[in-house]
Design an enzyme around this catalytic site. Structure first.
Site, short mmCIF file in Angstrom:
data_model
loop_
_atom_site.label_atom_id
_atom_site.label_comp_id
_atom_site.label_asym_id
_atom_site.label_seq_id
_atom_site.Cartn_x
_atom_site.Cartn_y
_atom_site.Cartn_z
N HIS A 1 24.48 38.73 40.78
CA HIS A 1 26.39 37.97 41.70
C HIS A 1 26.45 38.97 43.12
O HIS A 1 27.23 40.11 42.18
CB HIS A 1 26.71 37.69 40.87
CG HIS A 1 28.17 36.19 41.18
ND1 HIS A 1 27.81 35.69 41.61
CD2 HIS A 1 29.63 37.27 42.02
CE1 HIS A 1 29.04 34.74 41.54
NE2 HIS A 1 29.62 35.76 42.04
N ALA A 2 26.79 39.28 43.68
CA ALA A 2 27.02 39.69 44.94
C ALA A 2 28.43 40.71 44.00
O ALA A 2 29.35 39.33 43.93
CB ALA A 2 27.40 39.64 46.20
N HIS B 1 31.19 39.77 53.73
CA HIS B 1 32.52 39.49 52.32
C HIS B 1 32.68 40.96 52.13
O HIS B 1 33.87 41.28 51.34
CB HIS B 1 32.14 38.17 51.99
CG HIS B 1 33.16 37.96 50.75
ND1 HIS B 1 34.71 36.80 50.69
CD2 HIS B 1 33.60 38.43 49.51
CE1 HIS B 1 34.71 36.35 50.07
NE2 HIS B 1 34.47 38.11 48.73
N GLU B 2 31.80 41.58 51.39
CA GLU B 2 32.19 42.38 50.51
C GLU B 2 32.48 43.13 50.46
O GLU B 2 33.18 44.67 50.73
CB GLU B 2 30.36 42.38 49.64
CG GLU B 2 29.61 41.55 49.00
CD GLU B 2 31.02 40.93 47.80
OE1 GLU B 2 30.71 39.85 47.17
OE2 GLU B 2 32.06 41.66 47.25
N HIS C 1 35.99 44.12 50.89
CA HIS C 1 36.64 44.27 49.90
C HIS C 1 37.35 45.98 49.80
O HIS C 1 37.94 46.46 49.78
CB HIS C 1 36.20 43.86 48.95
CG HIS C 1 36.79 42.43 48.06
ND1 HIS C 1 37.20 41.98 47.57
CD2 HIS C 1 35.35 41.70 48.36
CE1 HIS C 1 37.20 40.10 47.72
NE2 HIS C 1 36.01 40.69 47.60
N GLU D 1 41.02 38.57 48.63
CA GLU D 1 39.47 37.46 48.75
C GLU D 1 39.34 37.00 50.17
O GLU D 1 38.90 36.53 50.46
CB GLU D 1 39.11 36.34 48.14
CG GLU D 1 39.04 36.48 46.93
CD GLU D 1 37.89 37.40 46.71
OE1 GLU D 1 37.74 37.96 45.36
OE2 GLU D 1 37.18 37.17 47.49
N HIS E 1 31.99 32.74 37.48
CA HIS E 1 33.16 33.04 37.68
C HIS E 1 33.79 32.05 35.90
O HIS E 1 34.66 33.20 35.64
CB HIS E 1 33.80 32.49 38.17
CG HIS E 1 33.73 33.44 39.66
ND1 HIS E 1 32.32 32.46 40.45
CD2 HIS E 1 34.30 34.18 40.12
CE1 HIS E 1 32.38 33.71 40.96
NE2 HIS E 1 33.26 34.50 41.54
N TYR F 1 40.49 32.24 45.35
CA TYR F 1 39.28 31.86 46.39
C TYR F 1 40.42 30.90 47.75
O TYR F 1 40.08 30.69 48.18
CB TYR F 1 38.21 31.66 46.11
CG TYR F 1 37.17 33.08 45.54
CD1 TYR F 1 37.02 32.67 44.51
CD2 TYR F 1 37.03 33.53 46.32
CE1 TYR F 1 35.80 33.74 43.13
CE2 TYR F 1 36.31 35.16 46.22
CZ TYR F 1 36.02 34.53 44.42
OH TYR F 1 35.64 35.91 43.81
C1 LIG Z 1 34.23 44.26 40.80
C2 LIG Z 1 34.62 42.78 41.03
O1 LIG Z 1 34.21 42.19 40.77
N1 LIG Z 1 35.45 43.09 42.42
C3 LIG Z 1 35.35 41.92 42.83
C4 LIG Z 1 35.94 42.11 44.45
C5 LIG Z 1 37.48 42.56 43.91
O2 LIG Z 1 38.13 41.20 43.43
O3 LIG Z 1 37.59 43.78 44.49
C6 LIG Z 1 33.98 41.19 43.21
O4 LIG Z 1 33.43 41.75 44.23
N2 LIG Z 1 33.86 39.84 43.13
C7 LIG Z 1 32.36 39.01 43.54
C8 LIG Z 1 32.81 37.55 44.54
C9 LIG Z 1 31.03 37.39 44.40
C10 LIG Z 1 31.07 36.49 46.00
C11 LIG Z 1 31.75 35.47 45.40
O5 LIG Z 1 31.66 35.41 43.60
N3 LIG Z 1 32.29 34.86 46.17
C12 LIG Z 1 32.84 32.90 45.35
C13 LIG Z 1 33.63 32.02 46.32
C14 LIG Z 1 33.77 32.52 47.46
C15 LIG Z 1 32.53 31.29 48.37
C16 LIG Z 1 32.72 32.00 49.82
C17 LIG Z 1 33.50 32.24 50.37
O6 LIG Z 1 33.37 32.46 52.33
C18 LIG Z 1 34.22 33.32 49.97
C19 LIG Z 1 33.98 33.53 48.38
C20 LIG Z 1 31.77 31.61 45.14
O7 LIG Z 1 30.22 32.66 45.91
O8 LIG Z 1 32.11 30.96 44.12
C21 LIG Z 1 29.95 35.61 46.10
C22 LIG Z 1 29.64 36.00 48.10
C23 LIG Z 1 31.02 36.00 48.62
C24 LIG Z 1 32.15 36.81 47.39
C25 LIG Z 1 33.84 38.91 45.58
O9 LIG Z 1 33.39 39.29 46.43
O10 LIG Z 1 34.82 37.84 45.46
ZN LIG Z 2 35.44 38.57 47.60
#
Ligand SMILES: CC(=O)N[C@@H](CC(=O)O)C(=O)NC[C@H](CC1(C(=O)N[C@@H](Cc2ccc(O)cc2)C(=O)O)CCCC1)C(=O)O
Ligand SMILES: [Zn+2]
Length: 587
Positions: A308-309, A338-339, A342, A366, A468, A478
């Protein structure tokens, strides 16, 4: 006599160093575990998690000796309150805190190593195998097998762990009487007593747009899969929308609108360089050398990792990384942006006191991660950087483009909203273990208008099939992000003097937009988030310090009109029956 304020300042300077050091160790232990899942790396991470809780507990006691009423500097009192706001670490019962870490480790382990069986001999990991089947297969039964296989291997396997996890979290968080339950603590990140009703109002304002998109998509999928697959309740089968959780529908775009979807010739590294180029083009930072040396950008072949990214801030002002099992797809290119978004936020606030190195609220972090994708995906931009040969002509190109954007930005809204509706009702005790799955499908059916392709019972635990939930990661951030990013997009396009429809605006190369955005980013969490919002929206029409759905509705205005006409032309019913969910046993 040293004044209370002077003593507090001296304490906070010492605290700032200590907290950065222990957070560095804790983050490193997390990274080592996530990039190499073994019993040893899990034990090491749990060990550092407990050390961090112990540190927070001790320092909260130390900070409580200051009399805040004798300190009139708002910044100092805000910092002291953050030292004392330590969540579940307020519980002195370290045995229970260790049990919480152990359960989280066990659930994360189940989720990240689960292999879903699509037939008696073939069992596959979620990324990239099952994700690819759900994205690319157009066979109803094959899709249903992958959808069920994943849930049997993930959520169902951790169902027995979740009730104790909920109880332990609630016991720890209510220990010092500051919070009613764990959901109350999660919501406190938004520093607003009306937050829960504010997001409910936003969701209701956005529902008509979603329902019209849902009606159009349902008609097109019914044409493709046959009317017999679509119950007269109006729901859409959950497994044919191109995404394992039906949260993003862009992968079925080819069924919905004939549109030359260009696969572009690029490499993994070029994906990251293209993303970095966008940020530097608006005057924001480039990635530090350490980023390129330490990140994990592709799935290793010799060990188990959490695919999971995620983006990481190691807290030492120098070490920032991305961990992503990157593959060459459009969706992945967006995740790269996206990453990296951050990381750009981390870099913008890295010189603040450690306690302030956070998003103004979790939704802002986000929103920053997503904001550039509103510019990056415009046809003009894709042509500018060679991912698209020709810009589609104005009108029908517009609708196709807006439809494609809606399949991720509008389709997501009910999902982004409902995960924490479920979780908050569980933490409140309104939803007990014997109705976890029924409550989940009540929300999924009523808010998303989808239903499960195969019978669900309370022996299943479908919430656990979404990263999550076992990960204990809040999700309303989100939903907040999807609303806020359109407010910022509108404001930045205004600041950049870019005219024309909002959905065609691209802030690439515009340093005025970038510097306005950076004014907000570098605030970190120094001030309540309304002030951060104003940093961007100030001086633009409709300026506000609150969340507003208006810019999102403005962006998709032309599409909503088109959808309403199209649904009327086909006499397509809008919406679905509430409180009636096919294939779900009600208790
Ligand atoms: C150390 C740590 O944990 N760091 C935090 C960042 C921080 O808090 O500093 C972090 O990297 N969180 C991981 C998480 C990953 C992803 C995610 O889970 N996305 C949601 C919802 C979504 C869906 C579509 C979209 O366009 C945007 C979001 C899902 O896939 O359901 C997977 C792909 C995209 C973002 C993230 O980057 O938010
Ligand atoms: Zn994010």
């Amino acid at each position: 006599l040293v004044s209370e304020e002077a003593a507090a300042i001296a304490y906070l300077e010492e605290y700032d160093k200590l907290t950065a050091d222990i957070h560095y160790q804790y983050t490193k232990a997390g990274w080592i575990y996530e990039t190499n899942i073994t019993d040893e790396t899990l034990a090491n991470m749990t060990d550092w998690s407990l050390k961090l809780s112990d540190f927070k507990y001790r320092e909260a006691k130390n900070a409580s000796r200051f009399d805040l009423s004798k300190i009139n500097n708002k910044n100092i009192t805000r910092l002291l309150r953050k030292v004392m706001n330590i969540g579940i670490a307020a519980s002195p019962d370290t045995v229970k805190l260790k049990k919480i870490s152990d359960i989280e480790g066990e659930m994360a382990g189940i989720y990240s190593t689960a292999k879903g069986c699509i037939d008696v001999t073939t069992c596959l990991p979620l990324e990239p195998d099952l994700v690819n089947i759900i994205a690319n297969s157009r066979h109803y039964e094959e899709l249903a097998a992958a959808w069920k296989g994943w849930r049997d291997a993930s959520g169902k396997k951790m169902k027995h762990l979740y009730p104790e996890y909920v109880n332990l979290l609630n016991e720890a968080i209510t220990f010092d009487g500051k919070y009613e339950d764990m959901g109350d603590y999660y919501r406190s990140d938004y520093e607003s007593p009306t937050f829960e009703s504010d997001v409910r109002a936003l969701f209701q304002e956005l529902a008509p747009l979603y329902e019209n998109l849902h009606a159009y998509v349902r008609r097109k999928l019914r044409q493709h899969y046959g009317a017999d697959k679509f119950p007269n309740t109006g729901h859409i089968p959950a497994h044919i929308l191109g995404n394992m959780w039906a949260q993003d529908w862009t992968n079925v775009y080819d069924i919905l609108a004939p549109y030359p979807n260009k696969g572009s010739n690029y490499t993994i590294t070029r994906m990251y360089k293209v993303a970095e180029d966008f940020f530097t083009s608006i005057g924001l930072n480039k990635m530090p050398l350490l980023f390129w040396q330490k990140s994990m950008l592709v799935k290793p072949i010799d060990r188990e990792v959490i695919c999971h990214a995620s983006a990481w801030d190691f807290g030492n002002k120098r070490d920032f990384r991305i961990k992503q099992c990157t593959t060459l797809t459009d969706e992945q290119l967006l995740t790269v942006h996206h990453e990296m978004g951050h990381i750009i936020y981390y870099l913008a606030y890295k010189d603040l006191p450690y306690l302030y190195r956070d998003g103004a609220n979790p939704g802002f972090h986000e929103g920053m991660a997503d904001i550039v994708t509103l510019s990056f995906q415009t046809p003009e931009h894709l042509k500018k950087i060679g991912f698209l040969d020709d810009v589609p002509a104005q009108n029908e190109g517009d609708i196709n483009f807006l439809l494609r954007m809606a399949l991720s930005k509008v389709a997501f809204l009910p999902f982004g909203y409902l995960i924490d509706q479920w979780r908050w009702s569980v933490f409140r005790g309104d939803t007990m273990p014997d109705s976890y799955n029924e409550k989940w499908w009540d929300l999924r059916c009523d808010l998303q208008g989808i239903f499960p392709p195969v019978e669900r019972t309370n022996a299943d635990f479908d919430p656990g099939a979404k990263y999550h939930v076992p990960g204990g990661v809040p999700y309303i951030s989100y939903f907040v992000s999807f609303v806020a990013q359109f407010q910022w997009h509108k404001a930045l396009c205004k600041v950049a003097n870019i005219s024309g429809p909002l959905h065609r605006c691209d802030i690439y190369n515009n340093t005025m937009a970038g510097s306005r955005l950076n004014d907000m980013l570098k605030m970190g969490s120094t001030r309540p988030w309304g002030e951060a919002m104003l940093k961007i929206t100030n001086g633009t029409d409709g300026q506000t310090n609150k969340l507003s759905a208006a810019p999102l509705l403005e962006y998709f205005g032309p599409l909503l009109k088109w959808l309403q006409e199209n649904n009327r032309m086909y006499n397509e019913r809008i919406g679905w029956d509430k409180k009636k969910c096919p294939n779900v046993q009600s208790a």
